[in-house]
Design a protein around this motif. Structure first.
Motif, PDB file in Angstrom:
ATOM      1  N   GLY A  50      25.092 -43.622 -45.129  1.00 46.14           N
ATOM      2  CA  GLY A  50      24.837 -44.749 -44.669  1.00 46.14           C
ATOM      3  C   GLY A  50      24.853 -44.698 -43.067  1.00 46.14           C
ATOM      4  N   SER A  51      24.677 -45.498 -41.956  1.00 44.69           N
ATOM      5  CA  SER A  51      24.735 -45.539 -41.388  1.00 44.69           C
ATOM      6  C   SER A  51      26.295 -46.520 -40.654  1.00 44.69           C
ATOM      7  CB  SER A  51      23.810 -45.540 -39.470  1.00 44.69           C
ATOM      8  OG  SER A  51      23.205 -47.208 -40.292  1.00 44.69           O
ATOM      9  N   GLY A  52      26.215 -47.105 -41.969  1.00 45.80           N
ATOM     10  CA  GLY A  52      27.941 -48.519 -41.403  1.00 45.80           C
ATOM     11  C   GLY A  52      27.078 -49.534 -40.734  1.00 45.80           C
ATOM     12  N   ASP A  53      27.819 -50.335 -39.774  1.00 43.87           N
ATOM     13  CA  ASP A  53      27.005 -51.547 -39.084  1.00 43.87           C
ATOM     14  C   ASP A  53      27.104 -51.119 -37.418  1.00 43.87           C
ATOM     15  OD1 ASP A  53      26.304 -53.999 -37.628  1.00 43.87           O
ATOM     16  OD2 ASP A  53      28.238 -54.778 -37.852  1.00 43.87           O
ATOM     17  N   THR A  54      25.319 -50.524 -37.966  1.00 45.10           N
ATOM     18  CA  THR A  54      24.859 -49.339 -36.103  1.00 45.10           C
ATOM     19  C   THR A  54      24.550 -50.760 -35.334  1.00 45.10           C
ATOM     20  OG1 THR A  54      23.513 -48.041 -38.102  1.00 45.10           O
ATOM     21  CG2 THR A  54      23.096 -48.311 -35.734  1.00 45.10           C
ATOM     22  N   GLY A  55      25.032 -49.795 -34.104  1.00 42.79           N
ATOM     23  CA  GLY A  55      25.313 -51.423 -32.612  1.00 42.79           C
ATOM     24  C   GLY A  55      23.929 -50.165 -31.712  1.00 42.79           C
ATOM     25  N   ALA A  56      24.306 -49.818 -30.349  1.00 41.39           N
ATOM     26  CA  ALA A  56      23.888 -49.555 -30.385  1.00 41.39           C
ATOM     27  C   ALA A  56      23.042 -48.165 -30.334  1.00 41.39           C
ATOM     28  CB  ALA A  56      24.220 -49.196 -28.050  1.00 41.39           C
ATOM     29  N   GLY A  57      22.025 -48.187 -29.572  1.00 35.85           N
ATOM     30  CA  GLY A  57      21.104 -46.954 -30.225  1.00 35.85           C
ATOM     31  C   GLY A  57      19.853 -46.610 -28.801  1.00 35.85           C
ATOM     32  N   ALA A  58      20.363 -45.585 -28.306  1.00 35.30           N
ATOM     33  CA  ALA A  58      19.173 -45.423 -27.038  1.00 35.30           C
ATOM     34  C   ALA A  58      18.207 -44.345 -27.051  1.00 35.30           C
ATOM     35  CB  ALA A  58      19.158 -46.783 -25.994  1.00 35.30           C
TER      36      ALA A  58
END
Length: 232
Positions: A209-217
């Motif tokens: 699980g990745s939780g509530d994924t925010g920024a990704g770049a």
């Protein structure tokens, strides 16, 4: 006084207590370049605060965002900087005066775990790619458990050696308030990072699980400014 430097930050410096992280969405390479230049110019115009070690600016490879990463050796000095309207920790104008850009509140983090790639021998190569992601968490316990569980799952499926081509280090930070995990990785090339994320990390995130994924770049290092403490 600050000193412009091409040297990249040493993420696991033992004298760093807290880092201040902000990601600003630019939605386009022209605004990205303008924002990065405005940030660095502001940093260079400000008197270097006590206990600030380094200021680092990264630009995403897709032209959509700018990431700043400031290393501090004192929580009190960082708090004072955040209270100061004209400090290095706050933009001089909303959105840095660039139309269409909004400046989010920066987040304080502390480094929790560093995992190094096993394929790197001798001096580590200069990192050319910095994949970054923010994962929302409920509290400190949940954040620590998530990081530990992700790494345990990786070891169970991939082995402890982590001999991934091009992998230099994965740096896991937990926010001071426990509500997020910030992952900043260091890779020798973007191509190797992309391959690893698709083949290894994404399947593991599906498991744990990745939780509530925010920024990704994926980022490239743009500019560093260092103060007297950085060379001490």
């Amino acid at each position: 006084m600050s000193t412009p430097s091409a040297v990249q930050p040493v993420i696991n410096r033992p004298d760093v207590t807290t880092v201040l992280v902000a990601e600003v969405i630019t939605r386009g390479p022209e605004r990205q370049r303008a924002l990065a230049e405005a940030i660095v110019a502001h940093w260079q115009a400000i008197q270097w605060p006590s206990r600030l070690i380094s200021l680092n600016c990264f630009v995403s490879t897709d032209g959509e965002s700018v990431l700043t990463y400031a290393q501090w050796s004192s929580d009190e000095a960082l708090s004072a900087s955040l209270r100061d309207e004209g400090s290095v920790s706050r933009p001089p104008t909303p959105g840095w005066g660039i139309p269409g850009v909004q400046s989010p509140e920066p987040q304080r983090y502390r480094l929790y775990r560093v995992v190094r790639g096993g394929a790197i021998t001798g001096p580590a190569p200069v990192a050319r790619c910095f994949p970054a992601a923010i994962f929302k968490m409920e509290n400190h316990e949940a954040a620590r458990g998530w990081v530990d569980g992700l790494l345990a799952s990786e070891e169970a499926t991939e082995g402890e050696e982590r001999d991934y081509p091009g992998a230099i280090a994965a740096n896991f930070h937990i926010s001071v308030d426990g509500t997020s995990v910030f992952l900043l990785s260091e890779w020798a090339s973007e191509e190797e990072a992309v391959s690893h994320i698709a083949e290894v990390i994404e399947p593991i995130l599906e498991q744990v699980g990745s939780g509530d994924t925010g920024a990704g770049a994926r980022y490239q290092h743009h500019t560093s400014l260092v103060g007297p403490l950085a060379s001490s």
